[in-house]
Enzyme design. Structure first.
Site, PDB file in Angstrom:
ATOM      1  N   GLU A   1      44.873  33.938 -31.153  1.00 22.01           N
ATOM      2  CA  GLU A   1      43.868  33.226 -30.353  1.00 22.01           C
ATOM      3  C   GLU A   1      44.455  32.582 -29.100  1.00 22.01           C
ATOM      4  O   GLU A   1      43.780  32.487 -28.066  1.00 22.01           O
ATOM      5  CB  GLU A   1      43.169  32.171 -31.210  1.00 22.01           C
ATOM      6  CG  GLU A   1      42.203  32.737 -32.246  1.00 22.01           C
ATOM      7  CD  GLU A   1      42.894  33.220 -33.503  1.00 22.01           C
ATOM      8  OE1 GLU A   1      42.209  33.800 -34.374  1.00 22.01           O
ATOM      9  OE2 GLU A   1      44.126  33.011 -33.627  1.00 22.01           O
TER      10      GLU A   1
ATOM     11  N   PHE B   1      40.176  28.264 -34.997  1.00 30.07           N
ATOM     12  CA  PHE B   1      41.230  28.895 -34.218  1.00 30.07           C
ATOM     13  C   PHE B   1      40.922  28.884 -32.728  1.00 30.07           C
ATOM     14  O   PHE B   1      41.827  28.729 -31.906  1.00 30.07           O
ATOM     15  CB  PHE B   1      41.462  30.313 -34.721  1.00 30.07           C
ATOM     16  CG  PHE B   1      41.646  30.362 -36.224  1.00 30.07           C
ATOM     17  CD1 PHE B   1      42.657  29.636 -36.829  1.00 30.07           C
ATOM     18  CD2 PHE B   1      40.780  31.087 -37.023  1.00 30.07           C
ATOM     19  CE1 PHE B   1      42.834  29.663 -38.201  1.00 30.07           C
ATOM     20  CE2 PHE B   1      40.939  31.112 -38.404  1.00 30.07           C
ATOM     21  CZ  PHE B   1      41.967  30.394 -38.992  1.00 30.07           C
TER      22      PHE B   1
ATOM     23  N   HIS C   1      31.647  30.294 -37.253  1.00 31.72           N
ATOM     24  CA  HIS C   1      32.070  29.759 -38.546  1.00 31.72           C
ATOM     25  C   HIS C   1      32.512  28.291 -38.440  1.00 31.72           C
ATOM     26  O   HIS C   1      33.536  27.886 -38.978  1.00 31.72           O
ATOM     27  CB  HIS C   1      33.196  30.602 -39.150  1.00 31.72           C
ATOM     28  CG  HIS C   1      32.793  32.010 -39.460  1.00 31.72           C
ATOM     29  ND1 HIS C   1      32.515  32.929 -38.469  1.00 31.72           N
ATOM     30  CD2 HIS C   1      32.634  32.659 -40.643  1.00 31.72           C
ATOM     31  CE1 HIS C   1      32.188  34.090 -39.010  1.00 31.72           C
ATOM     32  NE2 HIS C   1      32.245  33.958 -40.338  1.00 31.72           N
TER      33      HIS C   1
ATOM     34  N   ASP D   1      35.660  29.639 -47.906  1.00 32.46           N
ATOM     35  CA  ASP D   1      36.927  29.720 -47.173  1.00 32.46           C
ATOM     36  C   ASP D   1      37.696  28.400 -47.229  1.00 32.46           C
ATOM     37  O   ASP D   1      38.914  28.381 -47.031  1.00 32.46           O
ATOM     38  CB  ASP D   1      36.677  30.108 -45.715  1.00 32.46           C
ATOM     39  CG  ASP D   1      36.275  31.569 -45.592  1.00 32.46           C
ATOM     40  OD1 ASP D   1      36.290  32.274 -46.612  1.00 32.46           O
ATOM     41  OD2 ASP D   1      35.940  31.990 -44.481  1.00 32.46           O
TER      42      ASP D   1
ATOM     43  N   ARG E   1      27.979  29.756 -39.788  1.00 30.72           N
ATOM     44  CA  ARG E   1      27.969  30.978 -40.593  1.00 30.72           C
ATOM     45  C   ARG E   1      26.678  31.108 -41.386  1.00 30.72           C
ATOM     46  O   ARG E   1      26.179  32.216 -41.614  1.00 30.72           O
ATOM     47  CB  ARG E   1      29.161  30.957 -41.557  1.00 30.72           C
ATOM     48  CG  ARG E   1      29.247  32.154 -42.498  1.00 30.72           C
ATOM     49  CD  ARG E   1      30.427  32.004 -43.439  1.00 30.72           C
ATOM     50  NE  ARG E   1      30.682  33.209 -44.220  1.00 30.72           N
ATOM     51  CZ  ARG E   1      31.683  33.336 -45.078  1.00 30.72           C
ATOM     52  NH1 ARG E   1      32.536  32.337 -45.262  1.00 30.72           N
ATOM     53  NH2 ARG E   1      31.850  34.448 -45.755  1.00 30.72           N
TER      54      ARG E   1
END
Length: 395
Positions: free
Chosen positions: A16, A41, A67, A75, A125
């Site tokens: 990233e 990120f 997300h 996650d 998400r």
């Protein structure tokens, strides 16, 4: 997008920081790059590059951060970025947009493209209800949207929490509490004028976000109001903790970001519960009434403004019983006196009680002469459990 425009797609891999640098370079060549990765990120790992390579030269790069928040679900904490809005707000000249549904997300992407300068677009998400599919919907960067009018409290929400705020407002309405709901899709620059106007109208503000309460929407709203029109503010969000792994919907519920959670937080924050007599505990209620103690009503006033007109007017006070509690017939069998707080002390009228569904309704009449001696209408409209404008006594 890669299939449709292969020559316009660049896969930077799990890098990233490099992606931010590549996007910055492309923007200097006349392109309008959209760099995209998880919020953790895009805003977290690549913060230095976003700050120095994109923000500092004020390049025309758009960051599509996906997300975001705890709705990433299973996650877990490492990927649930609840700090990205706070990070991006500190970058001078960075526009921050957090759309509330699919319709607004599409409008936000187009608006970001048309704006010259860096833009941070925050996407979740979890699937959310569509709330902006009306014909007169208009998206404008920096302008909040009033989704519901109300005079008792203002709920300011962003992202997926906008639908939660609307759901909470519906539940508050059942209790006679009118909540104004504002969708702040643009967190920077924020619509300060709308926030001040709402604070003046309701006197109480609640912010709701799927983000840390530090530095996000709540922080932005508090900064505006503390300088321009100070009022009590309750921030609802992630309370200085990391997220955790679990089903997204369950996490939203656990952190109090669903409709029921927002509803409960709003009532608790501003004394909207009947805290002095827990009616779900019938034994306690019987004991209090048997001894003639006060039942403090606080904010459970459905129409305080009616008593300002000439002559006598009927005023109703309505509050709900717990869903699993039986109706306490002893309340209906007793007679009551309702007292109104005025500058000269308490005036007293008789009151009747009736059952309406699973609610108790007390009715009384009051003359304009009684109101005339009240110090101000805010004393009635702004009642608290510590100093109620109304109190109810048995005989």
């Amino acid at each position: 997008f890669k299939k449709a425009f292969p020559e316009r797609h660049v896969d930077c891999g799990i890098a990233e920081c490099n992606m931010a640098g590549i996007a910055a370079g492309m923007s200097t060549c006349g392109y309008v790059p959209f760099m995209s990765s998880f919020a953790m990120f895009a805003a977290g790992r690549a913060f230095e590059q976003v700050r120095n390579s994109i923000g500092y030269p004020h390049l025309n790069v758009k960051i599509g951060a996906t997300h975001a928040g705890i709705s990433v679900g299973e996650d877990g904490a490492t990927h649930q970025c609840n700090e990205d809005i706070a990070l991006m707000r500190t970058i001078p000249g960075m526009t921050i947009i957090n759309p509330s549904d699919d319709v607004e997300a599409k409008a936000a992407v187009r608006a970001a493209y048309e704006l010259d300068g860096p833009v941070y677009l925050r996407f979740g998400r979890l699937a959310v209800p569509v709330i902006n599919d009306n014909d007169d919907y208009k998206f404008e960067i920096g302008k909040g949207v009033v989704l519901r009018e109300g005079k008792d409290v203002t709920i300011v929400a962003t992202g997926l929490c906008v639908s939660s705020a609307l759901e909470a407002a519906d539940m508050l309405a059942e209790d006679g509490i009118e909540a104004k709901v504002i969708n702040i899709h643009t967190i920077k620059p924020i619509d300060a004028d709308l926030l001040v106007e709402a604070a003046k109208e309701t006197g109480k503000v609640v912010t709701v976000e799927e983000h840390s309460v530090i530095g996000g929407l709540g922080g932005a709203v508090c900064e505006v109001l503390s300088e321009k029109y100070p009022v009590p503010v309750k921030r609802i969000g992630v309370n200085d903790v990391y997220g955790e792994s679990g089903p997204a919907v369950k996490l939203i519920e656990k952190y109090g970001l669903d409709g029921k959670g927002v509803y409960a937080s709003v009532k608790e924050a501003f004394g909207l519960y009947k805290q002095s007599i827990p009616l779900q505990n019938i034994t306690t209620a019987r004991s209090l009434f048997a001894h003639g103690e006060e039942l403090r009503i606080g904010w459970q006033i459905t129409s305080p403004m009616l008593v300002l007109s000439e002559g006598e007017r009927e005023v109703n006070i309505r509050f709900r019983l717990a869903a699993d509690s039986p109706v306490p017939n002893i309340l209906v069998e007793n007679s009551f006196f309702l007292q109104l707080s005025t500058a000269e002390g308490w005036t007293q009228q008789s009151a009747t009680c009736r059952i309406d569904g699973h609610c108790l309704c007390f009715t009384f009449t009051i003359g304009s002469k009684d109101i005339a001696s009240a110090s101000c209408i805010e004393e009635i409209h702004g009642a608290t459990t510590e100093y109620p404008a109304l109190r109810l006594l048995t005989n």
